[in-house]
Design an enzyme around this catalytic site. Structure first.
Site: not given
Length: 346
Positions: A67, A95, A109, A206
């Site tokens: 992203d 992550y 986000d 997310r």
């Protein structure tokens, strides 16, 4: 407390000072893999095109998107290396996400608009105990703000138009989940925490943060996301865009472009076979290479050992020819080429 509906625009991404990379006067064939530490604010394709311009590479592709607000490991393939990018698309990823509790946004986000808020924040015990529920195999509904397509249209374009469509759940696997750097308020409730995730392909961090928050009676969205590993590739071997620009510029003298090998020796570029180094190597003869280069199967010769039903990377005189699939065993065994590099490059 019941979540309240609000509509609060969020600020744009904090863009870093990114170098200006002009379009090259002349494109060229360049083969290799660039290990980029993607900056905030660039789409994966924008990062790819910047690297292509920097190396003046005719062809390029990435191995899975990040992203725009996310940073971290983004392997970029140039030239013939693009033929081996699919293997990394299927690799596990790691992550580090910064989760803000108490609010959710339409994008999941910090780039989106806050749509709901609550004063119900989780306790540390709730967050620790809930991780077991999400570890292992599960199903996840992809967010509307994603690159998945419906009837040829990316979902994020539909979302921007105010259109929401049904999305089928996707199977994901979460190997490891852990909290760190937990920030609490005076009442001991968690408002911000880092979540480390090791997961299978196709996992939306997310959505994971949102689902965890709902499971503990709260809301959440991501305010930062950093990919720290793809397969065996970690941040340790990655370079920032600024570091790449500095390095490549040093090798460009009076407009003359350096070779693939010069960039590889300088650590700016990994060789074209970098993404298939996990496969066994098979060195073949000139006679076998004639068949191989035309996509025809060939039999192992004396001294060549191949494991049945495995994949191998094929070389002739230290030059990569491609990847092959070992079929059968014993006297009937043969190697079928499945991905070959251009003969001009091999």
């Amino acid at each position: 407390m019941t979540p309240t509906k609000i509509c609060q625009p969020r600020t744009n991404l904090p863009l870093q000072d990114l170098p200006v990379i002009p379009r090259p006067d002349k494109w060229r064939n360049l083969d290799g893999v660039v290990l980029l530490d993607k900056p905030v604010g660039l789409t994966s394709n924008q990062a790819l095109q910047a690297v292509r311009r920097l190396f003046a590479a005719c062809k390029g592709g990435h191995t899975g998107t990040l992203d725009p607000f996310a940073t971290g490991v983004l392997p970029l393939c140039l030239g013939e290396a693009t033929k081996f990018s699919a293997d990394l698309l299927n690799a596990d990823k790691t992550y580090l996400a910064t989760v803000l509790f108490g609010q959710c946004t339409d994008t999941g986000d910090l780039t989106g608009t806050v749509t709901e808020a609550t004063d119900q924040l989780p306790t540390l015990d709730q967050l620790q105990n809930i991780l077991a529920q999400f570890t292992g195999d599960s199903e996840q509904i992809p967010p509307m703000y994603s690159a998945l397509k419906r009837d040829g249209q990316p979902l994020y374009k539909l979302a921007r138009a105010g259109i929401e469509v049904e999305r089928k759940p996707r199977k994901v696997h979460l190997q490891e989940l852990a909290w760190s750097d937990i920030q609490t308020n005076e009442a001991g409730r968690v408002h911000t925490a880092n979540l480390s995730v090791r997961c299978s392909k196709g996992t939306y961090i997310r959505t994971l943060a949102e689902d965890i928050a709902v499971a503990v009676g709260s809301l959440a969205h991501l305010v930062a996301l950093r990919r720290t590993q793809v397969g065996e590739i970690t941040l340790t071997g990655c370079m920032t865009l600024g570091q790449l620009v500095t390095g490549v510029t040093q090798f460009t003298v009076e407009g003359k472009q350096s070779s693939d090998l010069a960039f590889i020796r300088a650590g700016l570029l990994q060789p074209a076979d970098f993404l298939v180094q996990n496969l066994p190597r098979l060195d073949i003869s000139d006679q076998q290479a004639i068949l191989c280069r035309h996509g025809n199967a060939f039999k192992p010769e004396s001294g060549q050992s191949c494991k049945a039903e495995s994949s191998v990377r094929i070389y002739l005189a230290d030059r990569l020819l491609g990847v092959g699939q070992v079929q059968g065993d014993g006297k009937d065994q043969k190697i079928q080429p499945v991905r070959l590099v251009s003969s001009s490059n091999s």
